[in-house]
Design a protein around this motif. Structure first.
Motif, short mmCIF file in Angstrom:
data_model
loop_
_atom_site.label_atom_id
_atom_site.label_comp_id
_atom_site.label_asym_id
_atom_site.label_seq_id
_atom_site.Cartn_x
_atom_site.Cartn_y
_atom_site.Cartn_z
N ASP B 94 22.51 60.65 76.12
CA ASP B 94 23.06 59.63 75.05
C ASP B 94 23.40 58.21 75.60
N ILE B 95 23.16 58.13 76.81
CA ILE B 95 23.28 56.69 77.34
C ILE B 95 22.43 55.89 76.56
N ASN B 152 18.78 48.17 77.76
CA ASN B 152 17.94 47.96 79.02
C ASN B 152 18.64 47.59 80.19
N ALA B 153 20.08 47.00 80.10
CA ALA B 153 20.63 46.80 81.44
C ALA B 153 21.00 48.07 82.15
N TRP B 154 21.18 49.02 81.31
CA TRP B 154 21.54 50.41 81.95
C TRP B 154 20.26 50.91 82.83
N MET B 155 19.49 50.68 82.51
CA MET B 155 18.08 51.02 83.08
C MET B 155 17.72 50.13 84.47
N VAL B 159 25.07 52.89 85.11
CA VAL B 159 26.44 52.91 85.47
C VAL B 159 27.35 53.74 84.01
N GLY B 160 28.44 54.03 84.80
CA GLY B 160 29.09 54.85 83.34
C GLY B 160 28.78 56.16 82.88
N ALA B 177 32.17 50.92 80.59
CA ALA B 177 31.31 50.75 82.00
C ALA B 177 29.78 50.38 81.55
N VAL B 178 29.44 51.26 80.46
CA VAL B 178 27.79 50.96 80.02
C VAL B 178 27.94 49.80 79.16
N ALA B 179 28.84 49.66 78.24
CA ALA B 179 28.62 48.55 77.27
C ALA B 179 28.91 47.17 77.80
N PHE B 180 29.93 47.12 78.80
CA PHE B 180 30.25 45.82 79.58
C PHE B 180 29.95 45.67 80.69
#
Lengths: 80, 513
Positions: B94-95, B152-155, B159-160, B177-180
């Motif tokens: 779900d990330i 993309n940033a999560w890849m 985090v989170g 943490a994921v969104a920001f």
């Protein structure tokens, strides 16, 4: 009752104005017609051709089966 | 189970890169041109001059053509996730799903509602309501970009989340943490501001084309003035966010930084390579610290400052990152690639045990081992430390192209502002500005090459390399779809350029008498 009737009437009027707004807009389009044609052709190619014939979902079955498939792939692709 | 063929990895990457790069031809122009046309409409509402209305309507027409041609080009990427990158799609859980769902809702409701008012609402809604719709259309498009860039940033910096071995998925435990995440915020700012630059270059380029042809003089000069101010501000912001992005890369993806700088053996007081030629055929994955440049011009201390905010800071090179043993910013000692690969294999083995055993004690022990070693999970799929080194020449040169063009755009916008109306007398300048239009796309695409090629071999940094992320497909079928896309995209691009060209040739609406 009267105010409920009036708000229902207003709602219908608003809806009809919105429909007229869009209908008018689409009717008056010039270049927009070409662009919409391209968009529709593109969506047809994507969803009726590419998605159906070239991009089926790789993982099959219910959630449990998909977990098993991914789990098997992830644990067996380990570097020797 | 048969090992994954490396050509399958390469073709899957090539296919994804082709579709993403094609998609990215349209997105930055939507984001950039959208703001320019909204500024022009704002000038119309503020001054009441019909001239600004005609100007805004012209750029809005080009915005519409670009928007229509770009619509749904991103959907193909989602098809590819499900078919070609099924392990990845499942593993991210779900990330990825949450930001993409929000993006879909925003894109559909916000953009489709307000874009209709923007195009159909002239003379039907008030000036201010129309202006609000124009701004909300572009704000909607920009917010859509936010969620894509969060994914993309999560890849790049996961985090989170927490990995759930029962579902074999990462589950979001901290939405904020994921969104920001700092990487997401900086990536968004850098991507959006650089898209504004592209939009501004497009406007000054098309306007200079009119000046070259001696047409629409007042329209062209006014458009240049607005776009040059906007472009200059956007270029300076892009440079600043680029600096912040460099800092993030130094912290979270030091191998990407080393590749972008051609830094094999790191150290303190490192200079930033302003320009250089790499030695062809140099081995960037192993060997001695011999010079790997034929030529280079360095800005002393600048790389150390960029990476650590200290002129004397230590910046690891490729060799240091593979060998480990240097001190990390948190005071711990960096692990070697071999050690991380060993821990990754321990994590994968623990996952296998956890999923196969019914014994509660063995399961609990396997879970503990998996959690302890999960940060290195992806390293367990690598056969050699060499695989951790991205293609250095492509990353290095793309970075230089992006930065040099970014510098050129600042000079261009400042020059146009200084010239003012005198630009009408300088034909070579007009021609140079017209020829700059494709360079804006080159810079934008080069930026993505640095971001994506520079993080190879990872689909998700540290957790999942491409070799584990892709589906076990027949390489031939991936090649087939690659060439289908190539033909399809080329045809669509020709159609767009032709429609756009005709609209530009027609020019703005004539002044009403």
């Amino acid at each position: 009752m009267q105010s409920g009737g009036s708000s229902g009437y207003n709602g219908t009027m608003l809806l009809s104005r919105i429909v007229r707004f869009y209908a008018d807009g689409f009717r008056r389009m010039t270049l927009g017609r070409t662009l919409w044609c391209i968009i529709l052709i593109k969506l047809f190619i994507m969803f009726a051709v590419l998605k159906v014939f070239f991009f089926p979902a790789y993982l099959q079955g219910d959630e449990q089966e998909k977990q098993q498939q991914v789990s098997a792939e992830l644990t067996e692709r380990i570097a020797p | 189970m048969e090992p994954i063929d490396s050509s399958l990895v390469d073709w899957s990457r090539a296919q994804f890169a082709l579709t993403a790069m094609y998609h990215w031809l349209f997105v930055p122009l939507t984001l950039g041109l959208g703001v320019v046309m909204a500024i022009m409409e704002t000038l119309y509402v503020r001054t009441g001059r019909e001239f600004w209305k005609r100007t805004a309507r012209f750029w809005m027409k080009l915005f519409g053509i670009n928007f229509a041609m770009g619509v749904a080009t991103g959907i193909i990427l989602e098809f590819e996730f499900g078919t070609n990158w099924s392990n990845y799609s499942w593993f991210v859980g779900d990330i990825f799903g949450a930001p993409l769902a929000i993006e879909g809702i925003l894109a559909f409701f916000m953009e489709s509602t307000f874009i209709a008012v923007m195009y159909f609402g002239w003379n039907k809604v008030s000036k201010r309501a129309h202006l609000a719709s124009t701004w909300l259309t572009i704000i909607g498009a920009t917010l859509s970009a936010w969620w894509i860039l969060v994914a993309n940033a999560w890849m790049q910096h996961p985090v989170g989340m927490e990995f759930n071995p029962d579902t074999v998925r990462n589950e979001m435990v901290d939405f904020a943490a994921v969104a920001f995440s700092p990487v997401a915020v900086v990536k968004f700012c850098h991507t959006v501001t650089s898209s504004w630059v592209l939009g501004a270059v497009f406007v000054v380029g098309v306007s200079c084309w009119y000046l070259l042809r001696g047409q629409h003089r007042e329209f062209a000069l006014s458009s240049i003035r607005v776009a040059a101010w906007f472009g200059l501000a956007a270029s300076l912001l892009t440079a600043h966010t680029g600096h912040l992005s460099g800092r993030d890369i130094a912290l979270y993806q030091p191998m990407k930084l080393a590749a972008a700088e051609g830094l094999y053996a790191g150290g303190t007081e490192q200079g930033l390579v302003l320009g250089g030629i790499l030695r062809p055929g140099a081995d960037w994955t192993a060997g001695t610290d011999d010079e790997r440049f034929l030529l280079k011009v360095e800005l002393p201390y600048a790389l150390s400052y960029l990476a650590t905010h200290d002129l004397h800071g230590y910046v690891p090179g490729i060799r240091n990152l593979l060998e480990g043993g240097y001190k990390l910013p948190d005071g711990s000692v960096a692990l070697s690639a071999e050690e991380m690969m060993k821990r990754g294999r321990v994590a994968i083995d623990a996952l296998a045990v956890y999923r196969s055993t019914e014994n509660p004690e063995e399961k609990a022990a396997a879970l503990t081992t998996l959690r302890q070693n999960f940060p290195w999970f992806g390293y367990g799929y690598l056969k050699s430390p060499r695989e951790l080194v991205p293609p250095v020449p492509l990353t290095f040169y793309s970075f230089r192209i992006m930065v040099m063009l970014g510098g050129y755009f600042i000079v261009l916008f400042a020059g146009l502002l200084l010239l003012g109306q005198r630009v009408t007398r300088w034909k070579p300048v007009q021609l140079a500005v017209v020829l700059t239009i494709p360079l804006a796309w080159l810079a934008s695409q080069a930026g993505w090459v640095v971001a994506e090629v520079g993080r190879q071999p990872w689909s998700i940094q540290g957790l999942l390399p491409n070799v584990a992320a892709i589906s076990r497909l027949d390489t031939g079928s991936v090649q087939t779809t690659f060439f289908i896309f190539l033909v399809l995209f080329t045809l669509l691009l020709v159609a767009e350029l032709s429609i756009m060209g005709k609209a530009i040739a027609t020019g703005p609406e004539p002044e009403s008498t």
